[in-house]
Design an enzyme around this catalytic site. Structure first.
Site, PDB file in Angstrom:
ATOM      1  N   ASP A  12       0.222  -3.462  -9.512  1.00 34.19           N
ATOM      2  CA  ASP A  12       0.114  -4.164  -8.575  1.00 34.19           C
ATOM      3  C   ASP A  12      -0.921  -2.952  -7.926  1.00 34.19           C
ATOM      4  O   ASP A  12      -0.475  -2.434  -6.340  1.00 34.19           O
ATOM      5  CB  ASP A  12       0.993  -4.333  -7.631  1.00 34.19           C
ATOM      6  CG  ASP A  12       2.189  -5.959  -8.583  1.00 34.19           C
ATOM      7  OD1 ASP A  12       1.203  -6.174  -9.623  1.00 34.19           O
ATOM      8  OD2 ASP A  12       3.652  -5.693  -8.214  1.00 34.19           O
ATOM      9  N   LYS A  63      -0.086 -16.285 -13.690  1.00 38.03           N
ATOM     10  CA  LYS A  63       1.049 -17.704 -13.532  1.00 38.03           C
ATOM     11  C   LYS A  63       0.729 -18.775 -14.024  1.00 38.03           C
ATOM     12  O   LYS A  63       0.306 -19.262 -12.863  1.00 38.03           O
ATOM     13  CB  LYS A  63       1.580 -17.870 -11.549  1.00 38.03           C
ATOM     14  CG  LYS A  63       2.503 -16.153 -11.999  1.00 38.03           C
ATOM     15  CD  LYS A  63       3.136 -15.702 -10.451  1.00 38.03           C
ATOM     16  CE  LYS A  63       4.251 -14.882 -10.075  1.00 38.03           C
ATOM     17  NZ  LYS A  63       3.333 -13.607 -10.216  1.00 38.03           N
ATOM     18  N   PHE A  64       0.152 -19.031 -14.882  1.00 35.14           N
ATOM     19  CA  PHE A  64      -0.736 -20.252 -14.939  1.00 35.14           C
ATOM     20  C   PHE A  64       0.326 -21.661 -14.561  1.00 35.14           C
ATOM     21  O   PHE A  64       1.358 -21.631 -14.727  1.00 35.14           O
ATOM     22  CB  PHE A  64      -0.951 -20.656 -16.513  1.00 35.14           C
ATOM     23  CG  PHE A  64      -1.769 -19.524 -16.940  1.00 35.14           C
ATOM     24  CD1 PHE A  64      -3.010 -19.018 -17.166  1.00 35.14           C
ATOM     25  CD2 PHE A  64      -1.352 -19.455 -18.513  1.00 35.14           C
ATOM     26  CE1 PHE A  64      -3.343 -17.563 -17.376  1.00 35.14           C
ATOM     27  CE2 PHE A  64      -2.169 -17.875 -19.255  1.00 35.14           C
ATOM     28  CZ  PHE A  64      -3.151 -17.186 -18.275  1.00 35.14           C
ATOM     29  N   ASP A  66      -1.576 -25.443 -14.598  1.00 34.04           N
ATOM     30  CA  ASP A  66      -2.877 -26.492 -14.522  1.00 34.04           C
ATOM     31  C   ASP A  66      -1.981 -27.360 -15.423  1.00 34.04           C
ATOM     32  O   ASP A  66      -1.451 -27.535 -15.268  1.00 34.04           O
ATOM     33  CB  ASP A  66      -4.050 -25.482 -14.917  1.00 34.04           C
ATOM     34  CG  ASP A  66      -5.197 -25.820 -14.270  1.00 34.04           C
ATOM     35  OD1 ASP A  66      -5.301 -27.878 -14.588  1.00 34.04           O
ATOM     36  OD2 ASP A  66      -6.187 -25.357 -13.803  1.00 34.04           O
ATOM     37  N   ARG A 187      15.470  -3.147  -6.526  1.00 33.60           N
ATOM     38  CA  ARG A 187      14.962  -2.272  -5.350  1.00 33.60           C
ATOM     39  C   ARG A 187      16.231  -1.304  -5.542  1.00 33.60           C
ATOM     40  O   ARG A 187      17.490  -1.487  -5.536  1.00 33.60           O
ATOM     41  CB  ARG A 187      15.074  -2.560  -4.014  1.00 33.60           C
ATOM     42  CG  ARG A 187      13.901  -3.239  -3.737  1.00 33.60           C
ATOM     43  CD  ARG A 187      12.766  -2.451  -3.767  1.00 33.60           C
ATOM     44  NE  ARG A 187      10.847  -3.091  -3.900  1.00 33.60           N
ATOM     45  CZ  ARG A 187      10.647  -3.147  -4.383  1.00 33.60           C
ATOM     46  NH1 ARG A 187      10.944  -4.162  -5.962  1.00 33.60           N
ATOM     47  NH2 ARG A 187       9.338  -4.413  -4.298  1.00 33.60           N
ATOM     48  N   GLY A 216       7.823  -2.481  -8.732  1.00 30.39           N
ATOM     49  CA  GLY A 216       6.696  -1.430  -8.986  1.00 30.39           C
ATOM     50  C   GLY A 216       6.742  -1.135  -7.875  1.00 30.39           C
ATOM     51  O   GLY A 216       6.686   0.515  -8.372  1.00 30.39           O
ATOM     52  N   ARG A 217       7.415  -0.584  -6.001  1.00 28.85           N
ATOM     53  CA  ARG A 217       6.688   0.414  -5.807  1.00 28.85           C
ATOM     54  C   ARG A 217       7.529   1.272  -5.344  1.00 28.85           C
ATOM     55  O   ARG A 217       7.274   1.954  -4.805  1.00 28.85           O
ATOM     56  CB  ARG A 217       6.361  -0.400  -3.992  1.00 28.85           C
ATOM     57  CG  ARG A 217       5.115  -1.109  -3.677  1.00 28.85           C
ATOM     58  CD  ARG A 217       4.924  -2.237  -2.931  1.00 28.85           C
ATOM     59  NE  ARG A 217       5.147  -3.818  -2.832  1.00 28.85           N
ATOM     60  CZ  ARG A 217       5.658  -4.749  -2.860  1.00 28.85           C
ATOM     61  NH1 ARG A 217       4.706  -4.095  -1.629  1.00 28.85           N
ATOM     62  NH2 ARG A 217       5.859  -5.518  -3.111  1.00 28.85           N
TER      63      ARG A 217
END
Length: 243
Positions: A12, A63-64, A66, A187, A216-217
């Protein structure tokens, strides 16, 4: 599958250089890299293809959501690219989910190799009970809505879902042991909660039955990314051993 292979590191970040720096630092300590909207919209498919060319699987998290035809064609495109997983919103409905699965298979057939897993987004980990009721307008608890979306996705042929750690056990009970559960909102105790509302430690998430964890972080913002990844894998292994 070993614990390391179940860790997905979220890229990210804004640039190709930042992403590749993370890949080089932790590639030997994880199973996949997640390319989401932030990096994809900045660097395009080129960065996904570069990571694939380095020999690392990619989870394309766009994240489609439609109309069914559009999502089906998008699924064919990403399947051709060779990603291991990609996401669609379960809220798009049964036909949209079916078209995503169909499109992925068509792209797989053109590549003549293993196609990607289609994963349905249930309820985002940033969404609390209050937000779900007061802003999104869905009745029922977060857990009830997550399980409903998971069952809908499975009925449409989707292989798994993305869901918070708190919903792992209910999804397992509803959808069985073979259903893939990819879990963000993880986490370790030594990291902050950031913007996630429904979180759990890596060990507890694996013990609960997650297939993959997205982190991620706690890794990408750590002083030593490699050491952080290794610590998380160790915690994941502890959780797997307690299943």
């Amino acid at each position: 599958m070993e614990a390391k292979d179940r860790l997905i590191v979220a890229l990210d970040v804004d640039t190709r250089d930042e992403a590749i720096s993370i890949v080089n630092a932790v590639g030997e300590h994880c199973g996949l890299f997640k390319v989401g909207m932030q990096l994809h919209n900045s660097a395009g498919f080129a960065v996904t293809e570069e990571i694939l060319s380095m020999g690392f699987p990619v989870f394309l998290d766009l994240k489609f959501h439609d109309i069914p035809n559009t999502v089906g064609k998008a699924a064919t495109v990403v399947s051709r690219r060779g990603v291991k997983m990609f996401t669609v919103h379960a809220a798009g409905g049964r036909e949209m989910l079916r078209q995503a699965v169909k499109g992925a298979r068509e792209g797989q057939g053109e590549r003549r190799s293993g196609g990607p897993l289609v994963l349905a987004i249930t309820v985002l980990t940033s969404v609390s009970q209050a937000v779900l009721h007061d802003e999104v307008g869905l009745p029922g608890s977060v857990e009830e809505n997550v399980v409903r979306f998971a069952r809908l996705a499975q009925a449409a042929g989707v292989q798994g879902v993305v869901a918070s750690p708190q919903e792992i056990r209910p999804i397992r009970a509803a959808c069985g042991d073979d259903f893939v559960i990819v879990t963000p909102g993880v986490r370790p105790l030594w990291a902050g909660t950031d913007d996630q509302a429904r979180i759990m430690t890596p060990a507890k998430a694996m013990e609960a039955g997650a297939t993959y964890l997205v982190v991620g972080r706690p890794i990408t913002a750590a002083p030593s990314r490699a050491e952080a990844a290794k610590r998380i894998v160790e915690e994941m292994a502890e959780g797997l051993a307690r299943r």
